[in-house]
Design an enzyme around this catalytic site. Structure first.
Site, PDB file in Angstrom:
ATOM      1  N   ASN A 139       0.842  -1.200   0.000  1.00 12.94           N
ATOM      2  CA  ASN A 139       0.000   0.000   0.000  1.00 12.94           C
ATOM      3  C   ASN A 139       0.876   1.247   0.000  1.00 12.94           C
ATOM      4  O   ASN A 139       1.722   1.374  -0.895  1.00 12.94           O
ATOM      5  CB  ASN A 139      -1.094  -0.036   1.077  1.00 12.94           C
ATOM      6  CG  ASN A 139      -0.622  -0.147   2.495  1.00 12.94           C
ATOM      7  OD1 ASN A 139       0.000  -1.132   2.880  1.00 12.94           O
ATOM      8  ND2 ASN A 139      -0.932   0.841   3.304  1.00 12.94           N
ATOM      9  N   ASP A 140       0.731   2.177   0.919  1.00 12.97           N
ATOM     10  CA  ASP A 140       1.299   3.524   0.801  1.00 12.97           C
ATOM     11  C   ASP A 140       2.768   3.557   0.374  1.00 12.97           C
ATOM     12  O   ASP A 140       3.602   2.858   0.960  1.00 12.97           O
ATOM     13  CB  ASP A 140       1.238   4.251   2.150  1.00 12.97           C
ATOM     14  CG  ASP A 140      -0.145   4.331   2.742  1.00 12.97           C
ATOM     15  OD1 ASP A 140      -1.077   3.764   2.167  1.00 12.97           O
ATOM     16  OD2 ASP A 140      -0.275   4.962   3.801  1.00 12.97           O
TER      17      ASP A 140
ATOM     18  N   GLU B  88      -4.933  11.526   6.488  1.00  8.19           N
ATOM     19  CA  GLU B  88      -3.734  10.695   6.382  1.00  8.19           C
ATOM     20  C   GLU B  88      -2.749  11.291   5.372  1.00  8.19           C
ATOM     21  O   GLU B  88      -3.091  12.102   4.529  1.00  8.19           O
ATOM     22  CB  GLU B  88      -4.113   9.276   5.934  1.00  8.19           C
ATOM     23  CG  GLU B  88      -4.898   8.501   6.979  1.00  8.19           C
ATOM     24  CD  GLU B  88      -4.954   7.015   6.656  1.00  8.19           C
ATOM     25  OE1 GLU B  88      -4.632   6.228   7.547  1.00  8.19           O
ATOM     26  OE2 GLU B  88      -5.316   6.656   5.514  1.00  8.19           O
TER      27      GLU B  88
ATOM     28  N   ASP C 271       2.076   9.100   9.849  1.00  7.83           N
ATOM     29  CA  ASP C 271       2.540   9.478   8.507  1.00  7.83           C
ATOM     30  C   ASP C 271       3.357  10.779   8.510  1.00  7.83           C
ATOM     31  O   ASP C 271       3.018  11.745   7.813  1.00  7.83           O
ATOM     32  CB  ASP C 271       1.372   9.607   7.521  1.00  7.83           C
ATOM     33  CG  ASP C 271       0.401   8.447   7.585  1.00  7.83           C
ATOM     34  OD1 ASP C 271       0.836   7.351   7.968  1.00  7.83           O
ATOM     35  OD2 ASP C 271      -0.776   8.637   7.255  1.00  7.83           O
TER      36      ASP C 271
END
Length: 478
Positions: free
Chosen positions: A34-35, A212, A154
């Protein structure tokens, strides 16, 4: 920590056709991606770290995976650089960023901890590297301030003048999404200045319960705040994904620690785009990559898990500002993947769908220029899973895809005053559409059992096009 990729999952994919794996988009060798994290150009290489579960295709654990590139189009998968094995991150090494300082790469990330009561704890942590290929953990450098829940993560770090700054995505105790702002003179001692953006700030009403993956940078004399808010309600053609990613254009006042800004604009109008992160490239341009996926959506029936992997990244994009709007275009280096050019300098299309010689393939790039505009509706169909349309009478541009494991079509739209060009990247199960030089972008994953790789065109009215197509080389090395 090096991960033995033979043990987790690869034995499950033996003798299976991996028919959905893209050829030039970053995907994990196994497990879940993911990220993007720590996107940086460091000592002659680009590094894209990423959230990775190498053992399952779910979010049960998070390492930092790692891709490197010397040129932005050929990517090498490296060994994992962060593992969730310490008291401050044992439930996951969550997203973060990277900077260069005194010849070292320094990464900042969120250590996620679930305590014995099942409660979440969060720590903003540091790790360092001399070569970018391994990270030495230094532990927490920032603990949770008052007034925020443990949904505090984050960190994005940058330097202005002699001072370091950090923003963190947060949720307040009133369950409102915000961006918290910090400063430091030494990267280890951080002063909290409060939120600079969020719900009920700068003229916003309630704007989601969590923000986020924040990113703040200057571009063409203006300051851009990118964020991924969760909990926005759909409004017409806006905010139709489960969660959104977009930006505010404004002015950051470092003396007052305030950020004044305009309205929120989505970065990508397609189905699969989240958690974007930017960096400065070797040529000084502002570059962006993002996760082609969406958190919390149904992943149990995702077509790629039969081959023990899930999700991928966008191609790198270059950012610019035109008329108070952020434009995105493919980085110029992507042209190095082109081969076998096919060009039709002027073709006419009509009501019936038509295929032109050589304009097909499942791993291609196309540039389409609109030469005449006496038409009502332009349509393009990719296999049986994707349709692109523009209605000149309503100014609606739409991307329609067949939802996997169903016969349902789903649509994403935007208002577009004019359609002059399309730059389209098709990569097996991935499509990225750059409209009018990057004025709007639509990104999506799509899956079909039909092995037809045709691209068909039709219109209502009279329309002529210039179409150029290239096959694209494979460029991901595991």
């Amino acid at each position: 920590m090096n991960i033995d990729l033979e043990k987790p999952m690869t034995h499950l994919t033996e003798n299976k056709e991996d028919r959905y794996r893209p050829k030039y988009h970053m995907t994990p060798p196994v497990g879940l991606l993911n990220d993007p994290n720590g996107f940086i150009y460091f000592k002659g290489k680009y590094h894209v770290f990423y959230q990775w579960n190498p053992f399952k295709t779910d979010h049960s654990t998070k390492y930092w995976g790692h891709f490197t590139s010397g040129n932005l189009y050929e990517w090498h998968h490296e060994t994992s650089v962060l593992a969730p094995e310490d008291w401050f991150d044992h439930s996951g090494c969550y997203s973060g960023s990277a900077i260069e300082n005194k010849g070292n790469l320094i990464a900042f990330y969120t250590g996620n901890v679930k305590n014995e009561k099942g409660e979440r704890e969060t720590y903003q942590c540091m790790a360092t590297s001399k070569d970018g290929m391994s990270l030495d953990k230094k532990g927490p450098i920032l603990h949770l301030p008052d007034n925020y829940t443990a949904h505090f993560r984050d960190p994005k770090v940058w330097k202005k003048g002699s001072t370091w700054y950090m923003i963190v995505g947060t949720q307040t105790k009133e369950e409102e999404g915000m961006v918290a702002f910090f400063s430091s003179e030494n990267l280890t001692d951080w002063e909290h200045h409060g939120p600079i953006a969020g719900s009920y700030m700068n003229g916003l009403d309630y704007f989601g319960y969590m923000w986020e993956c924040p990113d703040l940078f200057s571009l063409s004399g203006q300051d851009i705040l990118i964020v991924s808010p969760q909990g926005l309600e759909a409004k017409g053609d806006k905010y139709n994904n489960l969660f959104q990613s977009g930006y505010f254009i404004g002015e950051m006042n470092y003396e007052d620690q305030t950020f004044s800004h305009g309205t929120f604009t989505e970065l990508d109008r397609g189905f699969d785009f989240y958690a974007p992160q930017t960096t400065i490239g070797s040529n000084g341009k502002r570059l962006l990559v993002a996760w082609m996926g969406m958190p919390d959506e149904d992943e149990k029936n995702h077509p790629t898990i039969d081959n023990c992997w899930i999700h991928g990244m966008t191609i790198p994009r270059e950012l610019s500002i035109m008329e108070d709007k952020l434009y995105q275009k493919p980085v110029e280096e992507m042209t190095c993947l082109r081969t076998k050019e096919v060009r039709h300098n002027k073709v006419s299309i009509s009501t019936d769908f038509h295929e032109f010689d050589g304009i097909s393939g499942n791993s291609i790039e196309m540039v389409i220029d609109i030469l005449s505009k006496d038409y009502e509706v332009f349509n393009m169909r990719v296999s049986d899973a994707i349709q692109v349309s523009y209605d000149s009478s309503t100014n609606i541009f739409s991307l329609t895809r067949r939802k996997y494991h169903s016969e349902i079509d789903e649509v994403r739209e935007c208002i577009l005053e004019d359609l002059s060009s399309l730059n389209i990247f098709i990569d097996v199960s991935t499509i990225e559409i750059f409209i009018n030089g990057g004025q709007e972008v639509f990104s999506a994953r799509y899956f079909t059992d039909n092995k037809d790789s045709s691209v068909l065109f039709s219109c209502e009215g009279e329309l002529s096009l210039k179409i150029t197509k290239w096959d694209m080389k494979n460029s991901i090395i595991f």
